[in-house]
Every structure is written in C-alpha cells, then in structure tokens.
Design an enzyme around this catalytic site. Structure first.
Site, short mmCIF file in Angstrom:
data_model
loop_
_atom_site.label_atom_id
_atom_site.label_comp_id
_atom_site.label_asym_id
_atom_site.label_seq_id
_atom_site.Cartn_x
_atom_site.Cartn_y
_atom_site.Cartn_z
N GLU A 1 -63.85 -64.18 19.35
CA GLU A 1 -64.23 -62.98 18.20
C GLU A 1 -65.88 -62.99 18.48
O GLU A 1 -66.10 -62.06 18.60
CB GLU A 1 -64.84 -64.51 17.26
CG GLU A 1 -63.26 -64.65 16.41
CD GLU A 1 -63.60 -66.17 15.36
OE1 GLU A 1 -64.36 -66.04 14.39
OE2 GLU A 1 -62.77 -67.24 15.25
N ASP B 1 -58.25 -61.27 2.90
CA ASP B 1 -58.11 -61.28 3.91
C ASP B 1 -57.00 -60.33 3.98
O ASP B 1 -55.50 -60.35 5.58
CB ASP B 1 -57.34 -62.58 4.94
CG ASP B 1 -58.51 -63.91 4.94
OD1 ASP B 1 -59.31 -63.71 4.62
OD2 ASP B 1 -58.00 -65.38 4.65
N ASN C 1 -64.95 -57.77 7.60
CA ASN C 1 -65.22 -59.54 7.56
C ASN C 1 -64.54 -59.88 9.39
O ASN C 1 -63.41 -58.86 10.18
CB ASN C 1 -63.81 -60.48 7.33
CG ASN C 1 -63.83 -61.95 6.66
OD1 ASN C 1 -64.70 -62.34 7.05
ND2 ASN C 1 -62.35 -62.07 6.73
N HIS D 1 -61.80 -63.29 11.09
CA HIS D 1 -60.72 -64.03 10.67
C HIS D 1 -60.56 -64.97 11.58
O HIS D 1 -59.71 -63.07 12.86
CB HIS D 1 -59.68 -63.45 9.27
CG HIS D 1 -58.84 -63.93 8.86
ND1 HIS D 1 -58.89 -64.92 8.08
CD2 HIS D 1 -57.32 -63.83 9.10
CE1 HIS D 1 -58.19 -65.93 7.96
NE2 HIS D 1 -57.07 -65.65 8.41
N SER E 1 -72.34 -68.41 13.93
CA SER E 1 -72.23 -67.90 15.69
C SER E 1 -71.69 -66.68 15.54
O SER E 1 -72.50 -65.90 16.77
CB SER E 1 -71.24 -69.43 16.58
OG SER E 1 -69.88 -68.87 16.13
N ASN E 2 -71.09 -65.67 14.79
CA ASN E 2 -71.13 -64.53 14.94
C ASN E 2 -72.03 -63.83 14.45
O ASN E 2 -72.43 -63.45 15.06
CB ASN E 2 -69.27 -64.91 13.96
CG ASN E 2 -68.49 -64.51 14.43
OD1 ASN E 2 -67.56 -63.58 16.05
ND2 ASN E 2 -68.05 -65.87 14.67
N LEU F 1 -65.69 -62.71 -3.02
CA LEU F 1 -66.34 -62.23 -4.19
C LEU F 1 -65.38 -61.63 -5.19
O LEU F 1 -64.74 -61.14 -4.64
CB LEU F 1 -66.45 -61.08 -2.37
CG LEU F 1 -67.54 -61.97 -1.25
CD1 LEU F 1 -67.32 -60.45 -0.35
CD2 LEU F 1 -68.87 -61.46 -1.87
N MET G 1 -67.92 -68.52 3.22
CA MET G 1 -66.31 -68.78 2.65
C MET G 1 -66.30 -68.97 1.31
O MET G 1 -66.31 -69.84 0.18
CB MET G 1 -66.96 -70.98 2.60
CG MET G 1 -66.95 -70.89 4.17
SD MET G 1 -65.05 -70.26 5.09
CE MET G 1 -64.13 -71.62 4.48
#
Ligand code: GRF
Length: 206
Positions: free
Chosen positions: A181, A152, A114, A116, A20-21, A100, A97
C-alpha cells in the site's frame, strides 16, 4: 525557476486511524520533483493516532466529527469548506472509516481517491485479509481507486498483488499488504497529480 513548484497539486488526506498511508504520502511529497504537496489532514475523530504523525510532519490538521453536525451532508459540507480553505485540488482517503455523502463524492468527482486492502472488486468492505484467507485465495493485495458513490466501487488506478503464504494469519497478511500500500499510494497520487489519468465526467443529473 518556480514554475515547476507552483504547478504541484494541493492534496488533503482524510483519516480515522493510525495514518501510515497518510505519512507515506507526506514523505513522498517532500521530494521536490513529486507533483503534489500535502496541505492538510482531516480526521473523523480526535482519537486518530495519525493526527500526531501529521503534527510531527508539520502538516495542518482539522477534526470533523459527525456527532457535532445535524447530519452527514452537513458534516461533509464543513469538510469541503475546510478543503477549499486549504485550496485543495485532490482528496486522498487513507483509512477514513466514514461513509461519505453523495454530495461530497459528486463535488470531488475525479479528485477523490482511496486505498483499499484487497484486489478490488474482490472483498469490498471490511476484514479483507481474513476473508481472503478464508476463501483460500492464492493472491491478495491492494488497490488505489477513484471514489464513486457506491462503496469501494470506483475505477482502479493501481493495483498490486502478492502471494498468500501457507502460514499467513490475517495479521501477517495485513502487514505485507500494508507495505505494498505504502508503495502504490504515492505512485497513484503522482499519476493523478500529473494528469496522466482522469475519471470521465459524472453523468448529468435530471
Ligand atoms: C489501510 O489498510 C487502508 O488500505 C485501509 O485502511 C488502512 C489504513 O491504514 N483503507 P493507515 O491508517 O493508513 O495506517
């Protein structure tokens, strides 16, 4: 005049799920004055529902499954090759998910962001909405941040909070956080694409 259009940054989005983002970034980039265009989407699994959304939007897609490579660095190097083939300037993680490799994060330093679902540095990792409720937090929210090797942990670009309501469940809270978001991710990407923000160069390795 084509000058404005050619200065738009090429952006690729990495997903693992519903996307969705990713879809919000694609839609934002349809506006002519938006400083970025989405040139491709890479999914870590063919099961990512976001792939279908990307197809509907006419955005090229690729799949990069860890299982098809000898190790994580090899899989990530293949992603970097694909990203360069799309002439990618900026990479957006949107529900990607997979951890990296350090090489990938170094390579895209300052060009990798990113989203979060928490007010970082609070609640790194998974299950953020349940953890916010369990902690009794009065506020919760989301953060767009630069990606650094530690999970994060990179510097925030934009953050937005909302009040936790008395009868919130992890699901109702997640739904409200997702709405914000969808607002802050396109905004943060635009700031980076316009060069309004930058991450200092990575320290030189010895
Ligand atoms: C979002 O909550 C995002 O913050 C997190 O993963 C979720 C992805 O949702 N990183 P979607 O795939 O963008 O719908």
């Amino acid at each position: 005049m084509t000058g404005e259009k050619t200065s738009r940054k090429n952006v690729a989005v990495l997903i693992s799920g519903r996307g969705s983002n990713m879809e919000c970034l694609i839609r934002a980039s349809r506006v002519e004055t938006y400083p970025a265009r989405i040139v491709g989407v890479i999914a870590s699994t063919p099961a990512a529902a976001g792939l279908e959304r990307a197809h509907r939007e006419g955005v090229p897609t690729a799949i990069n499954r860890l299982a098809e490579f000898t190790d994580r660095p090899a899989a990530d190097a293949a992603m970097t090759r694909q990203l360069h083939a799309w002439k990618t300037d900026i990479v957006c993680l949107a529900g990607f998910m997979r951890i990296l490799s350090a090489d990938f994060v170094d390579h895209w330093h300052g060009r990798l962001i990113n989203i979060h679902p928490s007010l970082l540095p609070r609640f790194k990792g998974l299950d953020t909405h349940r953890r916010a409720l369990q902690a009794g937090d009065a506020e919760h929210g989301c953060t767009v941040h630069f990606v650094e090797p530690e999970l994060d942990a990179g510097p925030p670009i934009l953050q937005q909070s909302l009040p936790v309501l008395p009868h919130d469940t992890p699901q109702t809270l997640a739904a409200r956080v997702l709405e914000i978001e969808h607002r802050i991710y396109p905004e943060a990407l635009a700031m980076l694409a316009r060069g309004e923000i930058a991450l200092p160069p990575a320290p030189t390795k010895h």
